[in-house]
Design a protein around this motif. Structure first.
Motif, short mmCIF file in Angstrom:
data_model
loop_
_atom_site.label_atom_id
_atom_site.label_comp_id
_atom_site.label_asym_id
_atom_site.label_seq_id
_atom_site.Cartn_x
_atom_site.Cartn_y
_atom_site.Cartn_z
N ASN A 101 0.82 -1.21 0.00
CA ASN A 101 0.00 0.00 0.00
C ASN A 101 0.85 1.27 0.00
O ASN A 101 0.48 2.27 -0.60
CB ASN A 101 -0.96 0.00 1.20
N HIS A 102 2.04 1.20 0.65
CA HIS A 102 2.90 2.38 0.65
C HIS A 102 3.48 2.64 -0.74
O HIS A 102 3.60 3.80 -1.17
CB HIS A 102 4.05 2.20 1.66
N PHE A 104 2.01 1.86 -3.54
CA PHE A 104 0.91 2.35 -4.36
C PHE A 104 0.63 3.83 -4.06
O PHE A 104 0.44 4.64 -4.97
CB PHE A 104 -0.34 1.51 -4.08
N ALA A 105 0.64 4.18 -2.78
CA ALA A 105 0.43 5.58 -2.40
C ALA A 105 1.53 6.47 -2.93
O ALA A 105 1.28 7.61 -3.35
CB ALA A 105 0.34 5.69 -0.88
N THR A 106 2.76 5.95 -2.93
CA THR A 106 3.89 6.71 -3.46
C THR A 106 3.72 6.97 -4.95
O THR A 106 3.98 8.08 -5.44
CB THR A 106 5.21 5.96 -3.21
N LYS A 108 0.94 7.16 -6.60
CA LYS A 108 -0.13 8.15 -6.77
C LYS A 108 0.39 9.55 -6.45
O LYS A 108 0.10 10.53 -7.17
CB LYS A 108 -1.30 7.79 -5.85
N PHE A 109 1.15 9.67 -5.37
CA PHE A 109 1.69 10.96 -4.96
C PHE A 109 2.62 11.52 -6.03
O PHE A 109 2.58 12.72 -6.35
CB PHE A 109 2.43 10.82 -3.63
N GLU A 112 0.59 12.81 -8.98
CA GLU A 112 -0.04 14.10 -8.69
C GLU A 112 0.98 15.23 -8.75
O GLU A 112 0.67 16.33 -9.22
CB GLU A 112 -0.70 14.06 -7.31
#
Length: 303
Positions: A101-102, A104-106, A108-109, A112
């Motif tokens: 999950n980290h 994946f979040a990275t 996405k970040f 952006e």
């Protein structure tokens, strides 16, 4: 920030992002096994890890079959039949993050940030960093096993910790008793009517029980109390541990306490999230630690 900086400077990604689907009829991934796909790699793994094979899915009909089957998992009628009338079929949960999950979040970040810095964000729609490499896994695959992640609290006074737990759950039927071994503690936990957690400390083995828990999962009952204890006792530390033997070794040291948690039922995984919301952090591990040491595939994330 370390993950973000690493991705900003990278040309390729090699993440370990496992996205789970609940497909008991095996309609999404498994039909591809019969398609005679082209093998693009077949290699022996180090450290007695067996072999890994990768097959290319590039024919339009195969890609469409996957997309169609995934869409059917979100069909309101199918969803209600699987999870019940109150399962929220208008906003179905088709994908659940199993691991990474980290990462994946990275991803996405980073994406952006690229859009914010672009003169024309619309021109980036085809940029490779818009996507992340993930592994889609059917939770019903027999090769996927959920393993528990235990807790060890360090730099604490055992009696103070147990006193805090007792006060936290005084109105929920809290009890603690000593036993002779981990085997006895685990047996007692299995027959408990509420949530029971085997423990180890310098004082030996024990079983903590909360007879009337408000959380569905045992890990939820424990984690909320440990979080509160750590917030009040900033000198204490916690670590999340794989393996009974490691918890036994660490938890029995002075100033420590080990908590042994059960594995969760993977077949009720989606239903639990749908009904109760997100799981507590570090609820489970997909496989043992020594099974997650291979990163086989990369993907380019720059034009």
């Amino acid at each position: 920030q370390r993950r973000v900086h690493g991705r900003q400077a990278a040309s390729v990604e090699s993440p370990h992002i496992m996205v789970l689907i609940d497909d008991p009829q095996r309609t999404v991934v498994e039909p591809l096994f019969e398609r005679g796909l082209r093998c693009v790699y077949d290699t022996e793994l180090m450290c007695n890890g067996g072999r890994s094979k990768g097959y290319l899915v590039d024919h339009p009909s195969d890609v469409q079959q996957v997309a169609t089957a995934l869409t059917r998992l979100a069909d309101p009628a199918v969803y209600r039949k699987k999870y019940g009338a109150d399962a929220g079929a208008d906003t179905p949960l088709v994908f659940a993050m199993g691991d990474g999950n980290h990462s994946f979040a990275t991803a996405k970040f980073h994406w952006e940030n690229l859009k914010k810095a672009a003169a024309d964000p619309a021109a980036l729609e085809g940029h490779p960093a818009r996507f992340a490499l993930v592994e889609l896994v059917n939770i019903h695959d027999p090769g996927l096993q959920f393993e528990p992640i235990h807790r060890v609290v360090f730099q604490t006074d055992f009696k103070q910790l147990m006193g805090f737990l007792e006060s936290t759950y005084a109105g929920a039927g809290y009890s603690y008793r000593s036993v002779a071994s981990l085997t006895e503690a685990q047996a007692a936990a299995k027959t408990a009517t509420g949530h029971a957690i085997p423990m180890v400390s310098t004082e030996g083995w024990g079983v903590m029980e909360v007879a009337r828990p408000t959380h569905t999962l045992v890990v939820g009952t424990l984690q909320v109390a440990l979080d509160a204890f750590l917030a009040q006792n900033t000198g204490a530390k916690i670590d999340y541990i794989h393996g009974d033997d490691v918890v036994t070794e660490l938890g029995s040291k002075p100033g420590c306490a080990g908590f042994f948690l059960p594995s969760i039922d993977k077949f009720s995984f989606f239903r639990t999230i749908i009904m109760d919301g997100a799981l507590p952090r570090k609820t489970f591990s997909m496989g043992e630690a020594d099974e997650k040491r291979y990163y086989m595939e990369c993907r380019k994330i720059v034009p």
